[in-house]
Structure formats: structure tokens, C-alpha cells
Scaffold this motif. Structure first.
Motif, PDB file in Angstrom:
ATOM      1  N   PRO A 127     103.068 128.336  -8.382  1.00 23.23           N
ATOM      2  CA  PRO A 127     104.500 128.158  -8.647  1.00 23.23           C
ATOM      3  C   PRO A 127     105.108 126.980  -7.931  1.00 23.23           C
ATOM      4  O   PRO A 127     105.993 126.327  -8.455  1.00 23.23           O
ATOM      5  CB  PRO A 127     105.096 129.486  -8.161  1.00 23.23           C
ATOM      6  N   GLU A 128     104.619 126.667  -6.727  1.00 25.04           N
ATOM      7  CA  GLU A 128     105.251 125.586  -5.982  1.00 25.04           C
ATOM      8  C   GLU A 128     104.795 124.217  -6.451  1.00 25.04           C
ATOM      9  O   GLU A 128     105.303 123.203  -6.013  1.00 25.04           O
ATOM     10  CB  GLU A 128     104.946 125.740  -4.477  1.00 25.04           C
ATOM     11  N   HIS A 129     103.806 124.160  -7.354  1.00 27.48           N
ATOM     12  CA  HIS A 129     103.271 122.868  -7.747  1.00 27.48           C
ATOM     13  C   HIS A 129     103.710 122.424  -9.134  1.00 27.48           C
ATOM     14  O   HIS A 129     103.612 121.258  -9.460  1.00 27.48           O
ATOM     15  CB  HIS A 129     101.732 122.888  -7.675  1.00 27.48           C
ATOM     16  N   PHE A 130     104.153 123.364 -10.021  1.00 25.98           N
ATOM     17  CA  PHE A 130     104.438 122.880 -11.365  1.00 25.98           C
ATOM     18  C   PHE A 130     105.926 122.691 -11.623  1.00 25.98           C
ATOM     19  O   PHE A 130     106.289 122.206 -12.683  1.00 25.98           O
ATOM     20  CB  PHE A 130     103.815 123.780 -12.439  1.00 25.98           C
ATOM     21  N   GLU A 131     106.801 123.042 -10.688  1.00 26.76           N
ATOM     22  CA  GLU A 131     108.225 122.809 -10.889  1.00 26.76           C
ATOM     23  C   GLU A 131     108.590 121.404 -10.429  1.00 26.76           C
ATOM     24  O   GLU A 131     108.236 120.998  -9.323  1.00 26.76           O
ATOM     25  CB  GLU A 131     109.056 123.841 -10.135  1.00 26.76           C
ATOM     26  N   VAL A 132     109.271 120.636 -11.282  1.00 29.25           N
ATOM     27  CA  VAL A 132     109.644 119.260 -10.941  1.00 29.25           C
ATOM     28  C   VAL A 132     111.165 119.157 -10.920  1.00 29.25           C
ATOM     29  O   VAL A 132     111.862 119.873 -11.643  1.00 29.25           O
ATOM     30  CB  VAL A 132     109.045 118.243 -11.937  1.00 29.25           C
ATOM     31  N   HIS A 133     111.663 118.239 -10.079  1.00 30.29           N
ATOM     32  CA  HIS A 133     113.099 118.136  -9.860  1.00 30.29           C
ATOM     33  C   HIS A 133     113.659 116.745 -10.132  1.00 30.29           C
ATOM     34  O   HIS A 133     114.872 116.565 -10.116  1.00 30.29           O
ATOM     35  CB  HIS A 133     113.443 118.543  -8.424  1.00 30.29           C
ATOM     36  N   ASN A 134     112.791 115.750 -10.324  1.00 32.31           N
ATOM     37  CA  ASN A 134     113.297 114.403 -10.573  1.00 32.31           C
ATOM     38  C   ASN A 134     112.323 113.665 -11.479  1.00 32.31           C
ATOM     39  O   ASN A 134     111.219 114.148 -11.789  1.00 32.31           O
ATOM     40  CB  ASN A 134     113.518 113.640  -9.255  1.00 32.31           C
ATOM     41  N   GLN A 135     112.742 112.448 -11.902  1.00 29.94           N
ATOM     42  CA  GLN A 135     111.962 111.681 -12.860  1.00 29.94           C
ATOM     43  C   GLN A 135     110.595 111.288 -12.298  1.00 29.94           C
ATOM     44  O   GLN A 135     109.588 111.308 -13.002  1.00 29.94           O
ATOM     45  CB  GLN A 135     112.744 110.424 -13.271  1.00 29.94           C
ATOM     46  N   TRP A 167     101.013 121.522 -16.795  1.00 26.78           N
ATOM     47  CA  TRP A 167     102.139 122.435 -16.985  1.00 26.78           C
ATOM     48  C   TRP A 167     103.250 122.082 -16.008  1.00 26.78           C
ATOM     49  O   TRP A 167     103.013 121.932 -14.809  1.00 26.78           O
ATOM     50  CB  TRP A 167     101.708 123.882 -16.746  1.00 26.78           C
ATOM     51  N   VAL A 168     104.475 121.941 -16.487  1.00 23.81           N
ATOM     52  CA  VAL A 168     105.626 121.687 -15.616  1.00 23.81           C
ATOM     53  C   VAL A 168     106.815 122.487 -16.119  1.00 23.81           C
ATOM     54  O   VAL A 168     106.903 122.832 -17.300  1.00 23.81           O
ATOM     55  CB  VAL A 168     106.006 120.181 -15.549  1.00 23.81           C
ATOM     56  N   ALA A 169     107.728 122.792 -15.191  1.00 28.68           N
ATOM     57  CA  ALA A 169     108.990 123.455 -15.527  1.00 28.68           C
ATOM     58  C   ALA A 169     110.135 122.575 -15.047  1.00 28.68           C
ATOM     59  O   ALA A 169     110.092 122.057 -13.921  1.00 28.68           O
ATOM     60  CB  ALA A 169     109.063 124.836 -14.875  1.00 28.68           C
ATOM     61  N   VAL A 170     111.142 122.371 -15.902  1.00 30.70           N
ATOM     62  CA  VAL A 170     112.265 121.495 -15.586  1.00 30.70           C
ATOM     63  C   VAL A 170     113.579 122.251 -15.854  1.00 30.70           C
ATOM     64  O   VAL A 170     113.759 122.815 -16.935  1.00 30.70           O
ATOM     65  CB  VAL A 170     112.235 120.206 -16.443  1.00 30.70           C
ATOM     66  N   ASP A 171     114.464 122.266 -14.859  1.00 28.52           N
ATOM     67  CA  ASP A 171     115.797 122.849 -15.045  1.00 28.52           C
ATOM     68  C   ASP A 171     116.695 121.780 -15.672  1.00 28.52           C
ATOM     69  O   ASP A 171     117.011 120.772 -15.050  1.00 28.52           O
ATOM     70  CB  ASP A 171     116.360 123.305 -13.703  1.00 28.52           C
ATOM     71  N   VAL A 172     117.085 121.988 -16.936  1.00 27.52           N
ATOM     72  CA  VAL A 172     117.852 120.978 -17.667  1.00 27.52           C
ATOM     73  C   VAL A 172     119.316 121.384 -17.816  1.00 27.52           C
ATOM     74  O   VAL A 172     120.029 120.844 -18.663  1.00 27.52           O
ATOM     75  CB  VAL A 172     117.229 120.707 -19.061  1.00 27.52           C
ATOM     76  N   ALA A 173     119.761 122.343 -17.001  1.00 27.25           N
ATOM     77  CA  ALA A 173     121.144 122.797 -17.116  1.00 27.25           C
ATOM     78  C   ALA A 173     122.128 121.652 -16.930  1.00 27.25           C
ATOM     79  O   ALA A 173     123.174 121.606 -17.589  1.00 27.25           O
ATOM     80  CB  ALA A 173     121.417 123.894 -16.078  1.00 27.25           C
ATOM     81  N   ALA A 206     103.501 114.305 -12.722  1.00 28.19           N
ATOM     82  CA  ALA A 206     102.929 115.589 -13.130  1.00 28.19           C
ATOM     83  C   ALA A 206     102.641 115.676 -14.616  1.00 28.19           C
ATOM     84  O   ALA A 206     101.821 116.490 -15.040  1.00 28.19           O
ATOM     85  CB  ALA A 206     103.872 116.719 -12.735  1.00 28.19           C
ATOM     86  N   CYS A 207     103.304 114.822 -15.404  1.00 27.40           N
ATOM     87  CA  CYS A 207     103.209 114.984 -16.859  1.00 27.40           C
ATOM     88  C   CYS A 207     102.883 113.685 -17.586  1.00 27.40           C
ATOM     89  O   CYS A 207     101.800 113.519 -18.133  1.00 27.40           O
ATOM     90  CB  CYS A 207     104.525 115.571 -17.372  1.00 27.40           C
ATOM     91  N   TYR A 208     103.811 112.725 -17.572  1.00 22.53           N
ATOM     92  CA  TYR A 208     103.695 111.570 -18.450  1.00 22.53           C
ATOM     93  C   TYR A 208     102.538 110.647 -18.099  1.00 22.53           C
ATOM     94  O   TYR A 208     101.992 109.984 -18.981  1.00 22.53           O
ATOM     95  CB  TYR A 208     105.002 110.770 -18.445  1.00 22.53           C
ATOM     96  N   ASP A 209     102.143 110.572 -16.823  1.00 23.21           N
ATOM     97  CA  ASP A 209     101.077 109.658 -16.427  1.00 23.21           C
ATOM     98  C   ASP A 209      99.691 110.261 -16.637  1.00 23.21           C
ATOM     99  O   ASP A 209      98.692 109.585 -16.385  1.00 23.21           O
ATOM    100  CB  ASP A 209     101.236 109.258 -14.954  1.00 23.21           C
TER     101      ASP A 209
END
Length: 635
Positions: A494-502, A549-555, A508-511
Motif C-alpha cells: 500500500p505504501e508503494h503504489f499511491e502517488v501524490h505528484n507528477q 499499479w498506482v492510485a491517484v486522488d483526483v478530487a 511509477a507509471c509513464y516511464d
């Protein structure tokens, strides 16, 4: 203007002639809505005719296509305007199949794409065929068969010209029987074109002066320790010279020799004089030390056999011949290659091999650490009674590096070869196919009874039975489905797949080359934790497949949410993003483990509905070649 009115019948005729080949556009500069467009293209006198060339790139600010163009200055007739447009179309993406070697190389190109073959009486490509090759660039491969190639005509059953057919990746042939017109042809080709634009897989053969297909490593004394511990076979050329340029011609001959022998082993070269190796050390390595002192540029080839710690097992063997007998050297090397293949002697063997999991395989055929991971299964249908040496070398090259096992059989009357060939749609031997593992199918509900542990997809190799081509194809298959050991990924914590900035999202994802699964959350902390736990379970269920796998808060990031086509009321939502294919797909609602697994399965099986990757998410890519077109400004 009067000239514009006089031109109207001609450009309408051009539009009719080029329908489906190149679009023709007209801009009325008297319309207030077109003033900005006319000014941006410098349209001050009329008519002004611009011809846009095929190809282009992305505008980094708008995401639109940037195309080069030139102003037309020729005669204002339909024939001249048509020629100005069609002259921009090239045949650089069409292969001319002049002989069996070229045909084999073409069929061995990107195994993901269907191949289009046009049998014709004409020398050169028609305007329509050029346009089709550009329109389907990255989705189909195109070739022409020139007049008089009776062998290919017989192979494909062609008795009259022109004749167009498509060969799909599984080897099935589909003949086109309609008129050679753009609309009907596109309707036919759409059935076999890839749904996504694919990055081409380079599989071209080396010309006489082209780049080397094998790598010869420049080794040092310390590198020898690593080579000794490496399980792979190495062929090392030893020489002794104060200056490498003194042996340039011999090293060039070595390069050509290794190209001809092909990449069945690793290659290296070592300057014993610069490395400071003593005669005692050279003798332990199998080198004739006194001969090397007498002529430092007389290359001595030493084979470091398969297995770790070769020195302790007397694993150094010197090649007794010269550099002028490629076949003898290749045969000598193949004698040292261990047999890591499985012979299928009857139908029971074949069925057991098809159904086997990694845990069922003897440890010699797979890595102990991957006994619970899905595996790919390679089949060779051989015309020989013994396993071919090159196939043994192919199995050895992937041993310990990918979750692949290799089997072979001879299609004689008593063996399992013919029934297997029929099941795999293989028409004749020799031929090679591969069974690839796919993600588990999602269960409709908890009461469903699961099927086999791994679903499999069959893919046939359509190229020439040349080692380098087969090696590149199998490597591509392993990369695509993620059965390289390096491609295996455990479920994220859980602490590794949540991202908070670009920056975190980029890393974690695009590269990453793998498919990226992004969970878009709506900001409610209680529900977010529940959904992140669900994401973790889905990731763990799909361990071993090429996924990030990543999780992003987009609120507070509505533009990011809208870029992937979600409304706030639709969150949480899951998307699968491929930066290699420049596509993304949305998961079904509601978000749960079953729908997450279903999205992965659909994307990897290419049955998911995909959309172009938003420029606001990832804009540093180039667009494929586009149609040539013509734009006419009138007043």
C-alpha cells in the motif's frame, strides 16, 4: 473570385479521383470564421493551393498534427492537381518480394501484425497501394510480388493478376475478391489491421555493409571472472597487440565470422597484452601462449562452455580451425550446447506438455524461484529425427532468463506431430509456434467454478528459420506477455503504489514499458482505503504479468480526471494505460477486483475498447504517417 469559380469543377474532379487516397479541402476566405486560418497560411491572393506531405509530428502545445506543406504553382487542371498530390505518396513502406530470402525476412517482421501481399503484373506500386501503406502504417505490413515469381504464386495459390491477400499472424490466408477501389479495400483490410498503432519491431536483415547483428564485447582481465561465473556459453577471441589498430583487419574478419555463425552464444574479444595476462593464465584459459607471442594478431578462439565456474570444470576449449570455415565453427559450438529441450514422442506426451504448469516441469527446464508463475511453451515441428542444434541453442539462450520451455517433435505417422500441427493450424514442417499465458479470466460471481489455471494463446512464427530471427521473435513474445523473469512483478504494497505528484506518477507509471493500471479516487478517505485494498488484491492476483499499479486522488485534479473520460460521479474508476501504444482503456463500473481483472484480460487480448492517450497526460510522442492532402483557399 472568377479564377476560384473556374477552378471549382477541376478540384471537385480531383476530390472524386482521390477519394479514399487523399482528402481535398476548400477554405472560403470570405467567411468570417475562416479569416484566422487564411491569415495563418498567408492566403492573400486567390486561389492559393497548398499540398501537405505525408507524415508529421505532434504540436506540443495543442496536441494537433504538424505537417509540412508546399504551395502549388502548376497548371490549374484536374490532371495537374491530381499529379501534385499523388507525387507526394511514396512506397518506402512497401517491400518488394523479389526472392525467397526477401519473402522470408518480410514474413518474419513484426509478429503482431498481419501482412498484405499484392500480386501484380506491374513493376512498381500503384498510387492506391502507396496510400494504403501509409494509411495503415503501424497496423499492417505491405509487400508486392513482382511478375514472374512463379514459386510464390504457387505457394499462395495465385493464378491471375492482380490479386491481393492478407496473411494473419497465425498463418491464415484471406484473399480479397472485390474491386481494387479504396473504399472496398479499406473495408476489407480493417478486418485484419491491428486495433492499436504499434511501435514497429525491427527485424530487418543485415546487408553486406550493414550493422552487425551480434555484439562482440571488449573484455578486460576482471571481466573474465564475471564470464567464468556466467552460466551462458561464451566464445572469446584472444590476441596480443600494443595497439588494437594493428589487428584491425583480423578483428573485422572476426566480426563477419560472428555474424555468420549468428548469436547462438555470447561473443567477446580480449587483448592479452593490454590485460597483462601471464603465459600461465593464458594456458589455463586454453590459449596457446607461445603462438600468441609469435603472432599477436593471429586470433585464438576459446569456447567457455555452459555452466557456472567454468575454470573448475575445465570448461575452456580452443577452436582448432581458422576464421574461414563458418559452418564448421558453428557445428563445433553447437556440439557444446546442452540439450534443454523436451522431445514429444506421442500424443500423451504432447497433451501433458500443453497442460503442464511450471511446477510440473523438471528443475533443469525452469527457475526454482518461478515454479508458481505462468510459463510460455515453444513448439518446434522438425523434419529431422534429432533435435536441431540451433533449437537447442535457442532453448539455452532463454534458460534462466524467461519463463519459457521448449519442446519438439517430428511429424511422422506414429508421432504426435501431425495432430499437433492440425490443432495449431501449422501447414507444414519445419515450423515453430508458441503458447503464451494470458491473465486468468474474471469470475462472474463467487460461485463460479474456475477453469484451467492459465488461459493460453497460440502464436505461430512466420519468418525464416534463422537463429537471429527466431531469437528476436521469441524475445518479442516474451516481452509482450511479460514472461521474462525481469518482467515479473509482485503485487505492490500500500505504501508503494499511491502517488501524490507528477514526478511520482511519471516514475511509477509513464516511464515504465509495462501496462500501467491507474485507480482514480474521489477523495473520501474511508472509501479510498477500501478501494486501495481492492486494487492491491487485484495486483496480487495478477502477479507475474507486465503490470504497474498506482492510485491517484483526483478530487482536486479535475483536468486529470477529465483527460481519462471520467465524471466526478463515476469515481472510483480504473484505467489501463499503455505509453508504448499511446492508448488507454476504461474499466467497467463499479470498481471491484473482478472488473479490474477483466480489464487487464481484455487489454492483453486486444478486445478492449481503447482511446488515444490524452496529450495532457503524456505529450512527448510522435504521430504515425498521415495521408497526403490538398487544401485550396478561395475568395
Amino acid at each position: 473570385c472568377q479564377a476560384c469559380l473556374q477552378l471549382a469543377p477541376d478540384y471537385k474532379k480531383v476530390a472524386t479521383n482521390l477519394k479514399g487516397i487523399a482528402p481535398i479541402g476548400v477554405v472560403d476566405c470570405t467567411d468570417v470564421r475562416s479569416v484566422r486560418t487564411c491569415r495563418s497560411f498567408g492566403a492573400h491572393s486567390f486561389p492559393k493551393i497548398l499540398v501537405f506531405k505525408p507524415g508529421g509530428r505532434v504540436n506540443p502545445y495543442t496536441g494537433g498534427a504538424l505537417k509540412s506543406f508546399e504551395e502549388y504553382k502548376g497548371k490549374l487542371t484536374a490532371a495537374s492537381l491530381t499529379a501534385a498530390v499523388t507525387n507526394q505518396l511514396t512506397d518506402q513502406h512497401i517491400v518488394r518480394l523479389t526472392n525467397d530470402s526477401v519473402h522470408g525476412n518480410f514474413m518474419g517482421q513484426d509478429p503482431r501484425l498481419s501482412k498484405v501481399l499484392l500480386f501484380t503484373d506491374q513493376n512498381g506500386s500503384t498510387v492506391l497501394y502507396k496510400a494504403l501503406s501509409l494509411a495503415y502504417l503501424g497496423r499492417l505490413l505491405f509487400a508486392t510480388v513482382q511478375p514472374g515469381n512463379s514459386q510464390l504464386e504457387e505457394q499462395y495459390g495465385v493464378t491471375q493478376h492482380p490479386k491481393l491477400l492478407v496473411v494473419t499472424p497465425d498463418g491464415t490466408q484471406h484473399q480479397y475478391t472485390g474491386p481494387l477501389q479504396a473504399g472496398q479495400l479499406k473495408e476489407f483490410l480493417d478486418n485484419y489491421a491491428s486495433k492499436q498503432l504499434l511501435t514497429p519491431v525491427s527485424n530487418s536483415s543485415k546487408g553486406s555493409d550493414g550493422p552487425s547483428e551480434v555484439v562482440i564485447h571488449n573484455l578486460t582481465a576482471s571481466d573474465l571472472l564475471d564470464v567464468d561465473r556466467d552460466e551462458d556459453i561464451w566464445l572469446v577471441a584472444f590476441y596480443a597487440a600494443a595497439d588494437d589498430n594493428a589487428c584491425a583487419s583480423q578483428l573485422w574478419e572476426l566480426s563477419k565470422l560472428c555474424d555468420d555463425v549468428q548469436a547462438i552464444v555470447n561473443y567477446g574479444q580480449l587483448n592479452a597484452a593490454k590485460a597483462g595476462l601471464s603465459d600461465k593464465t593464458l594456458r589455463k584459459l586454453g590459449v596457446h601462449a607461445s603462438a600468441l607471442r609469435a603472432d599477436g594478431c593471429e586470433l585464438q578462439l576459446v569456447l567457455l562452455t555452459h555452466g557456472r565456474y567454468k575454470a573448475s570444470t575445465a570448461g575452456y576449449v580452443r577452436w582448432p580451425g581458422g576464421l574461414d570455415n563458418t559452418k564448421a565453427l558453428q557445428a563445433w559450438i553447437l556440439e557444446q550446447v546442452p540439450d534443454l529441450t523436451i522431445e514429444l514422442t506421442d500424443e500423451e506426451d504432447a497433451q501433458a506438455y500443453i497442460n503442464a504448469t511450471a511446477a510440473d516441469m523438471p528443475i533443469v527446464f525452469r527457475s526454482q524461484h518461478h515454479k508458481d508463475s505462468p510459463i510460455g511453451k515453444v513448439f518446434l515441428f522438425s523434419t529431422k529425427q534429432d533435435v536441431p542444434g540451433l533449437y537447442k541453442a535457442l532453448a539455452m539462450r532463454f534458460h534462466g532468463k524467461a519463463r519459457l520451455v521448449f519442446a519438439w517433435t517430428s511429424p511422422d505417422e506414429s508421432g504426435p506431430g501431425y495432430p499437433l500441427m492440425q490443432r495449431m493450424h501449422v501447414q507444414k514442417a519445419p515450423a515453430m509456434s508458441i503458447l503464451l499465458p494470458l491473465p486468468p479470466r474474471p469470475l462472474a460471481d463467487a460461485s463460479d467454478i474456475p477453469g484451467p489455471k492459465d488461459d493460453m494463446a497460440m502464436q505461430q512464427y512466420m519468418g525464416p528459420l534463422k537463429f537471429n530471427k527466431m531469437l528476436a521473435w521469441v524475445q518479442t513474445m516474451a516481452n509482450l506477455i511479460g514472461i521474462n523473469h525481469a518482467g515479473s512483478t509482485a503485487g505492490p504494497s500500500p505504501e508503494h503504489f499511491e502517488v501524490h505528484n507528477q514526478q511520482q506518477l511519471q516514475q511509477a507509471c509513464y516511464d515504465k514499458p509495462s501496462l500501467c493500471m491507474i485507480l482514480l479516487l474521489g477523495g473520501r478517505s474511508c472509501d479510498a482505503n477500501k478501494h486501495k485494498y481492492t486494487l492491491k488484491k487485484a495486483a496480487q492476483a495478477l502477479t507475474g504479468h507486465p503490470l504497474s499499479w498506482v492510485a491517484v486522488d483526483v478530487a482536486r485534479q479535475p483536468s486529470f480526471r477529465r483527460a481519462y473520460g471520467f465524471r466526478a460521479s463515476q469515481l472510483p474508476g480504473l484505467v489501463a494505460v499503455s505509453t508504448r501504444r499511446l492508448q488507454f482503456a476504461q474499466g467497467a463500473a463499479p470498481f471491484n477486483e473482478t472488473n479490474a481483472r477483466g480489464l487487464v484480460t481484455a487489454v492483453l487480448m486486444e478486445s478492449a475498447r481503447t482511446l488515444p492517450l490524452p496529450v495532457s497526460v503524456e505529450s512527448s510522442y510522435s504521430v504515425p504517417a498521415l495521408h497526403a492532402c490538398c487544401l485550396i483557399f478561395c475568395s
